[in-house]
Scaffold this motif. Structure first.
Motif, mmCIF file in Angstrom:
data_model
loop_
_atom_site.group_PDB
_atom_site.id
_atom_site.type_symbol
_atom_site.label_atom_id
_atom_site.label_comp_id
_atom_site.label_asym_id
_atom_site.label_seq_id
_atom_site.Cartn_x
_atom_site.Cartn_y
_atom_site.Cartn_z
ATOM 1 N N ALA A 1 11.911 62.860 -1.788
ATOM 2 C CA ALA A 1 11.923 64.277 -2.154
ATOM 3 C C ALA A 1 10.622 64.646 -2.858
ATOM 4 O O ALA A 1 10.150 63.916 -3.734
ATOM 5 C CB ALA A 1 13.112 64.581 -3.055
ATOM 6 N N ASP B 1 9.259 67.724 -4.966
ATOM 7 C CA ASP B 1 9.542 68.984 -5.652
ATOM 8 C C ASP B 1 8.258 69.799 -5.739
ATOM 9 O O ASP B 1 7.229 69.291 -6.199
ATOM 10 C CB ASP B 1 10.083 68.711 -7.058
ATOM 11 C CG ASP B 1 11.445 68.034 -7.035
ATOM 12 O OD1 ASP B 1 11.637 67.131 -6.192
ATOM 13 O OD2 ASP B 1 12.294 68.397 -7.856
ATOM 14 N N ALA C 1 15.131 70.990 -9.668
ATOM 15 C CA ALA C 1 14.367 69.803 -10.054
ATOM 16 C C ALA C 1 15.148 69.001 -11.089
ATOM 17 O O ALA C 1 15.837 69.563 -11.940
ATOM 18 C CB ALA C 1 13.011 70.221 -10.625
ATOM 19 N N CYS D 1 11.266 65.246 -12.874
ATOM 20 C CA CYS D 1 10.315 66.185 -12.272
ATOM 21 C C CYS D 1 9.879 67.283 -13.236
ATOM 22 O O CYS D 1 8.725 67.721 -13.202
ATOM 23 C CB CYS D 1 10.922 66.813 -11.020
ATOM 24 S SG CYS D 1 10.996 65.684 -9.597
ATOM 25 N N ASN E 1 12.407 71.664 -2.544
ATOM 26 C CA ASN E 1 12.524 70.204 -2.470
ATOM 27 C C ASN E 1 12.236 69.794 -1.027
ATOM 28 O O ASN E 1 13.157 69.696 -0.199
ATOM 29 C CB ASN E 1 13.922 69.743 -2.883
ATOM 30 C CG ASN E 1 14.202 69.971 -4.352
ATOM 31 O OD1 ASN E 1 13.453 69.512 -5.209
ATOM 32 N ND2 ASN E 1 15.262 70.688 -4.650
ATOM 33 N N MET F 1 14.215 66.926 1.099
ATOM 34 C CA MET F 1 15.480 66.626 0.414
ATOM 35 C C MET F 1 16.643 67.257 1.172
ATOM 36 O O MET F 1 16.568 68.395 1.636
ATOM 37 C CB MET F 1 15.431 67.149 -1.013
ATOM 38 C CG MET F 1 16.600 66.744 -1.881
ATOM 39 S SD MET F 1 16.184 67.083 -3.616
ATOM 40 C CE MET F 1 17.798 67.214 -4.340
ATOM 41 N N CYS G 1 9.139 63.121 -6.731
ATOM 42 C CA CYS G 1 10.362 62.895 -7.521
ATOM 43 C C CYS G 1 10.632 61.419 -7.829
ATOM 44 O O CYS G 1 10.653 60.584 -6.925
ATOM 45 C CB CYS G 1 11.544 63.505 -6.771
ATOM 46 S SG CYS G 1 13.105 63.388 -7.671
ATOM 47 N N CYS H 1 18.667 61.179 -3.051
ATOM 48 C CA CYS H 1 17.608 62.085 -2.554
ATOM 49 C C CYS H 1 16.328 61.340 -2.217
ATOM 50 O O CYS H 1 15.546 61.798 -1.376
ATOM 51 C CB CYS H 1 17.348 63.208 -3.549
ATOM 52 S SG CYS H 1 16.495 62.718 -5.065
#
Length: 205
Positions: free
Chosen positions: A40, A42, A100, A120, A143, A146, A184, A191
């Motif tokens: 993921a 962010d 996040a 994050c 994301n 994700m 992340c 995730c």
């Protein structure tokens, strides 16, 4: 995966738990590459000349009547300005409702033992400080890669990712923008496939 192209302005690897703050001029392209899959990324977007004109998940979803982001999605600001467009996408679907991770949310979701794990939100504040981005300027983020399915009852789940090694998403800036990234570090849900991994950022402008 290594990407090379004449005129490359940026080619860097971001380790899990680290981040980046990039200035992408209007018309510039930024690829975010999921090097090992299920990672993921962010991401927040800001007008480079006015950080209060920032990405709005709410307006982006409402105006396009789509809860997920993919190729062709227009990423809108709180003033309905177009900040960027997803111009290419080999993953197929990205989340913008899951938010996040933070140390506070980790404790609530996963227990007191996670309180001191890096999150994050800390990365956003660390890198964002370079451009005057503080807590008041943080908002619901994208994301990338994700997988957060939305059930028929409106509930959210954090599921195993849809991505795979080498898949990427590309943004084309509609105006001069700041791109704030946290790769992340979350290890308490799937995730990141329970194992955060590096990403690659490649830009042309």
């Amino acid at each position: 995966m290594t990407i090379t192209e004449t005129g490359t302005a940026l080619d860097t690897v971001v380790e899990p738990g680290d981040g980046a703050l990039l200035t992408v001029p209007a018309g510039g392209r930024l690829q975010i590459v999921d090097l090992q899959g299920n990672q993921a990324v962010d991401t927040l977007l800001y007008d480079a000349h006015d950080i209060d004109n920032r990405y709005s998940a709410f307006d982006t979803i409402r105006e396009q009547r789509a809860v997920f982001l993919t190729a062709g999605s227009r990423l809108l600001s709180t003033r309905l300005d177009e900040l960027a467009v997803i111009s290419d996408d080999t993953c197929g679907r990205h989340d913008t409702v899951g938010g996040a991770c933070s140390q506070e949310s980790n404790v609530i979701r996963y227990g007191e033992h996670t309180r001191h794990q890096h999150a994050c939100r800390q990365t956003f504040l660390w890198y964002g400080a370079q451009a005057g981005i503080g807590q008041r300027q943080l908002t619901h983020n994208i994301n990338f890669f994700m997988n957060v399915p939305v059930t028929s009852g409106g509930d959210l789940r954090f599921d195993d990712g849809l991505s795979a090694p080498g898949r990427y998403v590309e943004l084309t800036a509609s105006r001069d923008i700041l791109v704030l990234i946290s790769n992340c570090p979350q290890v308490n849900n799937p995730c990141n496939g329970w194992n955060p991994t590096p990403i690659q950022l490649v830009g042309w402008w």
